[in-house]
Design a protein around this motif. Structure first.
Motif, mmCIF file in Angstrom:
data_model
loop_
_atom_site.group_PDB
_atom_site.id
_atom_site.type_symbol
_atom_site.label_atom_id
_atom_site.label_comp_id
_atom_site.label_asym_id
_atom_site.label_seq_id
_atom_site.Cartn_x
_atom_site.Cartn_y
_atom_site.Cartn_z
ATOM 1 N N HIS A 351 0.834 -1.210 0.000
ATOM 2 C CA HIS A 351 0.000 0.000 0.000
ATOM 3 C C HIS A 351 0.871 1.264 0.000
ATOM 4 C CE1 HIS A 351 -3.436 -2.564 0.740
ATOM 5 N NE2 HIS A 351 -2.820 -3.081 1.798
ATOM 6 N N SER A 352 1.974 1.170 -0.735
ATOM 7 C CA SER A 352 2.887 2.319 -0.811
ATOM 8 C C SER A 352 2.280 3.423 -1.660
ATOM 9 C CB SER A 352 4.231 1.890 -1.392
ATOM 10 O OG SER A 352 4.856 0.931 -0.568
ATOM 11 N N LYS A 353 2.712 4.634 -1.387
ATOM 12 C CA LYS A 353 2.238 5.785 -2.153
ATOM 13 C C LYS A 353 3.256 6.234 -3.187
ATOM 14 C CE LYS A 353 -0.501 7.394 1.780
ATOM 15 N NZ LYS A 353 -0.687 8.465 2.803
ATOM 16 N N THR A 354 4.522 5.896 -2.955
ATOM 17 C CA THR A 354 5.568 6.296 -3.901
ATOM 18 C C THR A 354 6.554 5.159 -4.109
ATOM 19 O OG1 THR A 354 6.977 7.181 -2.136
ATOM 20 C CG2 THR A 354 5.468 8.728 -3.222
ATOM 21 N N LEU A 355 7.222 5.210 -5.264
ATOM 22 C CA LEU A 355 8.376 4.356 -5.546
ATOM 23 C C LEU A 355 9.586 5.283 -5.567
ATOM 24 C CD1 LEU A 355 6.926 2.148 -8.438
ATOM 25 C CD2 LEU A 355 7.339 1.448 -6.068
ATOM 26 N N VAL A 356 10.471 5.130 -4.604
ATOM 27 C CA VAL A 356 11.602 6.038 -4.448
ATOM 28 C C VAL A 356 12.847 5.410 -5.065
ATOM 29 C CG1 VAL A 356 13.003 7.330 -2.802
ATOM 30 C CG2 VAL A 356 10.583 6.893 -2.310
ATOM 31 N N ILE A 357 13.450 6.115 -6.025
ATOM 32 C CA ILE A 357 14.617 5.584 -6.737
ATOM 33 C C ILE A 357 15.695 6.654 -6.828
ATOM 34 C CG2 ILE A 357 15.431 4.412 -8.816
ATOM 35 C CD1 ILE A 357 12.609 3.817 -9.575
ATOM 36 N N SER A 382 -0.610 6.994 -12.231
ATOM 37 C CA SER A 382 0.228 8.010 -12.862
ATOM 38 C C SER A 382 1.692 7.839 -12.456
ATOM 39 C CB SER A 382 -0.253 9.408 -12.476
ATOM 40 O OG SER A 382 -0.129 9.602 -11.083
ATOM 41 N N ARG A 383 2.577 8.249 -13.353
ATOM 42 C CA ARG A 383 4.012 8.097 -13.115
ATOM 43 C C ARG A 383 4.535 9.042 -12.043
ATOM 44 N NH1 ARG A 383 6.235 7.723 -19.396
ATOM 45 N NH2 ARG A 383 5.068 5.842 -19.985
ATOM 46 N N ASP A 384 3.721 10.007 -11.643
ATOM 47 C CA ASP A 384 4.215 10.901 -10.590
ATOM 48 C C ASP A 384 4.265 10.201 -9.229
ATOM 49 O OD1 ASP A 384 1.548 10.826 -9.861
ATOM 50 O OD2 ASP A 384 1.132 12.909 -10.410
ATOM 51 N N HIS A 385 3.808 8.950 -9.181
ATOM 52 C CA HIS A 385 4.000 8.152 -7.977
ATOM 53 C C HIS A 385 5.473 7.759 -7.809
ATOM 54 C CE1 HIS A 385 -0.375 7.733 -8.182
ATOM 55 N NE2 HIS A 385 -0.339 7.309 -6.926
ATOM 56 N N ILE A 386 6.239 7.912 -8.867
ATOM 57 C CA ILE A 386 7.671 7.605 -8.805
ATOM 58 C C ILE A 386 8.406 8.853 -8.331
ATOM 59 C CG2 ILE A 386 9.719 6.932 -10.115
ATOM 60 C CD1 ILE A 386 7.789 5.548 -12.113
ATOM 61 N N LEU A 387 9.087 8.759 -7.213
ATOM 62 C CA LEU A 387 9.912 9.854 -6.710
ATOM 63 C C LEU A 387 11.361 9.546 -7.081
ATOM 64 C CD1 LEU A 387 10.446 12.422 -5.140
ATOM 65 C CD2 LEU A 387 10.364 11.091 -3.012
ATOM 66 N N ALA A 388 11.815 10.161 -8.149
ATOM 67 C CA ALA A 388 13.167 9.936 -8.655
ATOM 68 C C ALA A 388 14.088 11.018 -8.100
ATOM 69 C CB ALA A 388 13.164 9.958 -10.177
ATOM 70 N N ALA A 458 11.423 7.719 1.636
ATOM 71 C CA ALA A 458 10.383 6.689 1.560
ATOM 72 C C ALA A 458 9.518 6.725 2.817
ATOM 73 C CB ALA A 458 11.021 5.313 1.387
ATOM 74 N N ASN A 459 10.147 6.884 3.972
ATOM 75 C CA ASN A 459 9.382 6.998 5.221
ATOM 76 C C ASN A 459 8.477 8.219 5.186
ATOM 77 O OD1 ASN A 459 12.186 5.847 7.245
ATOM 78 N ND2 ASN A 459 10.609 4.692 6.184
ATOM 79 N N LYS A 460 9.006 9.305 4.681
ATOM 80 C CA LYS A 460 8.270 10.566 4.662
ATOM 81 C C LYS A 460 7.068 10.524 3.722
ATOM 82 C CE LYS A 460 8.905 15.516 3.749
ATOM 83 N NZ LYS A 460 9.864 16.572 3.310
ATOM 84 N N THR A 461 7.250 9.833 2.587
ATOM 85 C CA THR A 461 6.200 9.841 1.558
ATOM 86 C C THR A 461 5.367 8.557 1.546
ATOM 87 O OG1 THR A 461 7.734 8.935 -0.098
ATOM 88 C CG2 THR A 461 7.599 11.342 0.089
ATOM 89 N N GLY A 462 5.588 7.683 2.521
ATOM 90 C CA GLY A 462 4.871 6.406 2.517
ATOM 91 C C GLY A 462 5.286 5.556 1.343
ATOM 92 N N GLY A 463 6.583 5.590 1.057
ATOM 93 C CA GLY A 463 7.070 4.959 -0.163
ATOM 94 C C GLY A 463 7.873 3.692 0.041
ATOM 95 N N LEU A 464 8.367 3.187 -1.055
ATOM 96 C CA LEU A 464 9.142 1.958 -1.127
ATOM 97 C C LEU A 464 10.410 2.252 -1.919
ATOM 98 C CD1 LEU A 464 7.688 -1.536 -1.981
ATOM 99 C CD2 LEU A 464 9.614 -0.670 -3.297
ATOM 100 N N VAL A 465 11.575 1.987 -1.337
ATOM 101 C CA VAL A 465 12.840 2.248 -2.033
ATOM 102 C C VAL A 465 13.119 1.118 -3.023
ATOM 103 C CG1 VAL A 465 15.336 2.538 -1.801
ATOM 104 C CG2 VAL A 465 13.801 3.549 -0.107
ATOM 105 N N VAL A 466 13.291 1.481 -4.273
ATOM 106 C CA VAL A 466 13.572 0.512 -5.333
ATOM 107 C C VAL A 466 15.080 0.387 -5.504
ATOM 108 C CG1 VAL A 466 13.236 -0.068 -7.760
ATOM 109 C CG2 VAL A 466 11.414 1.097 -6.483
ATOM 110 N N GLY A 467 15.604 -0.832 -5.311
ATOM 111 C CA GLY A 467 17.033 -1.072 -5.458
ATOM 112 C C GLY A 467 17.447 -1.122 -6.914
ATOM 113 N N THR A 468 18.711 -0.756 -7.178
ATOM 114 C CA THR A 468 19.199 -0.683 -8.556
ATOM 115 C C THR A 468 20.321 -1.667 -8.848
ATOM 116 O OG1 THR A 468 20.798 1.054 -8.013
ATOM 117 C CG2 THR A 468 18.580 1.758 -8.668
#
Length: 646
Positions: A351-357, A382-388, A458-468
């Motif tokens: 139930h994440s709100k963002t994907l943080v990369i 929408s792609r704005d869910h991605i926090l790049a 990720a904590n701040k935005t309710g997100g999930l950190v995507v590993g590279t």
């Protein structure tokens, strides 16, 4: 010892019922095979007489002529260290059997009758022959020798590791449970099939599928030799289409409808087959369920270990990348969707709100961003869910910085820029580190600062950190522990570096993201691989090239494949590398980086033991929850000692 042996299928010129002529053509094929270094040679079904003799099989002169030809061929080949399988009709127990006769150095090792006799459509074998199950005797005198006979024979080269040979004949392969299934369960690694398969529209494709599937199920090499155009064309035509497979992998095929003798050959890897059987535990567990043939007579023989002639088998310098363009496109599509679907499922489940990369402008983070974009498109969000986030530091060059910004902008994701320089300098001060000393502390401080930023965002935005990080980096430990090594879901963890490059190029070539994005992707591909943790050179260019430090990724991916997929020794891997990279790297260079691979692979297991979740995309993976379990304090001495001797 490399554990390769060259096998071959021969399709000789033939005259129906003319045994002396067929005998000479068989010997011509044997001579060609000998010159090619073949050790196991299979001829078509009933090759001594011809398959299409029909009621002539009731004629004693033909049966006796076939026996005399077998005796002559045995005498003529008594000095050859080659297994030769011939097809002949044989009388025993008041019956006639369609048999394969195995010769070695002039000795008849055994006779294998056909088990399944086709008696439908154009086939009438039950008119002339009896099934192997109708056999009463276990041995017979044939061609002047006392010979074991039966479908329960396995030919064991007791001085050649992993070499056991099983025989089934033509229709045997078409049955619901072919005899080769039992033969393989009881040890046969090389399966021979002398066949007479007539040619029909599309039958060649079916033949390929059948042999490929059975070799895969049996985890064996499979040599299929089929009768050629010398057979009678009264009602059917025979093309001589013969194929070689190993565990589902195509090794070679003959030309159909050739008017000349043909011998097609390839080296099969006995060690590979044995390793695969040990790994696939369902293979051996079926022994307890076998309700058919339970006991086999092993026919022992000795085979020499002459120098390998003309190494012949598929070998790619890029084992993770298909050479065929259509297959490559399908593979890229499949891998990309595995990555994107895995990320999408994790995004939904948490139930994440963002994907943080973190976006560096390098290959790995670029692929991770493309996967995240695909995941959002797949979910219909929408792609704005991605926090790049781009995080320039001491080593960031203008080229990678601009590529990162342009790519984020063109893909329509949420952009953020945070410099890590001030935070890193503060940390140096806190731990009393001289920032002019560009050591591992200097480098890892930056990597960990970037990871901390991503985790906190990720904590701040309710997100999930995507590993590279990719599979090659995991193998070499080329990642900062608890820095870029860590994430909440690592989408590239199953993708080796050589394949990362191919995937990014594949997305660029599709041009589905727009011309500007494709242009940036191509420039990313052209940029040297670097963690950019050291200051640029005087011209502002990358001053820290990964492959100068750890070695070329194309070599390491090659080593990784052979080590993990098949468990090969350093000696064998060097042998294969010298063939695969001939003209590109000399032996000294290959040894240098092979030694470095083993050193780093063993030393860096602790990083792999605590990997974040991530999707497996191919047959090879280093996840501690999946394919690879290794103690972090294991010694590499056995491997390093062997490399040193090389």
């Amino acid at each position: 010892m490399h554990h390769y042996i060259k096998v071959a299928a021969a399709v000789p010129r033939l005259r129906v019922a003319d045994c002396p002529y067929n005998q000479e053509e068989i010997l011509n094929c044997v001579a060609s095979a000998q010159a090619d270094g073949v050790k196991i040679l299979t001829f078509p079904e009933l090759c001594v007489t011809g398959y299409t003799c029909a009621d002539l099989f009731f004629q004693n002169p033909l049966i006796l002529a076939a026996e005399q030809s077998i005796a002559t061929i045995a005498e003529e080949t008594k000095d050859l260290d080659m297994l030769i399988l011939l097809g002949a009709p044989i009388l025993l127990d008041n019956q006639t059997f369609n048999c394969g006769v195995m010769l070695h150095k002039g000795k008849l090792l055994g006779i294998v009758p056909k088990t399944l006799l086709p008696n439908y459509s154009e086939f009438y074998e039950e008119r002339w022959f009896s099934c192997a199950h109708d056999l009463i005797s276990e041995e017979m005198t044939y061609a002047g020798q006392l010979v074991p006979i039966g479908a329960d024979l396995i030919f064991d080269a007791e001085n050649v590791p992993y070499l056991k040979v099983g025989v089934e004949i033509c229709e045997d392969l078409w049955g619901p449970i072919p005899p080769s299934s039992y033969l393989s369960l009881y040890g046969a690694t090389v399966l021979l099939n002398p066949s007479a398969s007539n040619e029909l529209v599309a039958k060649g494709d079916y033949r390929h599928k059948l042999v490929a599937q059975q070799s895969s199920r049996c985890i064996a090499s499979y040599v299929y030799a089929s009768a050629g155009i010398g057979e009678s064309t009264q009602d059917t035509v025979y093309s001589g289409h013969s194929v070689l497979y190993e565990n589902g992998v195509f090794l070679g095929e003959s030309d159909s409808f050739s008017r000349e003798n043909q011998v097609i050959s390839a080296h099969v890897d006995l060690e590979l087959l044995a390793t695969e059987r040990r790994k696939h535990t369902t293979f051996s567990t079926q022994l307890s369920d076998v309700s058919g043939q339970r006991y086999y007579r092993e026919i022992k023989f000795q085979m020499g270990n002459e120098e390998m002639i003309g190494f012949k088998r598929p070998l790619s310098a890029k084992p993770f990348i298909p050479e065929d363009a259509k297959t490559l496109d399908e593979r890229c599509q499949s891998i990309f969707m595995i990555q994107a679907t895995g990320l999408a499922r994790r995004f939904e489940h948490t139930h994440s709100k963002t994907l943080v990369i973190g976006i560096s402008g390098g290959l790995d983070s670029t692929l991770a961003l493309l996967v995240a974009v695909q995941a959002c498109d797949y979910l219909g969000v929408s792609r704005d869910h991605i926090l790049a986030v781009t995080m320039p530091g001491f080593g960031t060059t203008d080229r990678t910085y601009q590529n990162a910004l342009t790519l984020m902008k063109t893909l329509g994701v949420t952009m953020k820029e945070i410099s890590i320089s001030a935070a890193a300098m503060q940390h140096f001060a806190d731990i009393e580190h001289d920032s002019s000393i560009h050591d591992v502390t200097y480098e890892n401080t930056q990597a960990r600062e970037r990871t901390q930023i991503l985790m906190d965002l990720a904590n701040k935005t309710g997100g999930l950190v995507v590993g590279t990080g990719d599979l090659s980096e995991l193998a070499l430990g080329w990642a900062t522990y608890n820095g870029d090594h860590m994430s909440m879901y690592g989408v590239n963890g199953g993708v080796p570096k050589t394949l990362v490059r191919v995937l990014v190029n594949w997305v660029a070539s599709k041009n589905t993201l727009g011309a500007e994005a494709s242009e940036v992707l191509l420039d990313v591909l052209d940029t040297p691989v670097s963690p950019e943790l050291l200051p640029p050179d005087e011209n502002g260019n990358i001053n820290q090239k990964t492959e100068d430090l750890v070695g070329p990724y194309e070599l390491h991916d090659f080593f990784l494949f052979q080590v993990i997929r098949f468990g090969f020794s350093p000696t064998k891997i060097l042998f294969l590398a010298e063939i695969a990279f001939a003209g590109a790297y000399d032996r000294e260079t290959l040894l240098k980086w092979l030694k470095n691979f083993y050193r780093r692979f063993f030393a860096q297991q602790f990083k792999r033991s605590c990997l974040p979740d991530g999707p497996k995309v191919g047959a090879l993976c280093l996840s501690p929850r999946g394919d690879w379990r290794m103690p972090t304090d294991a010694s590499n001495r056995v491997w390093m000692d062997e490399v040193e001797k090389l």
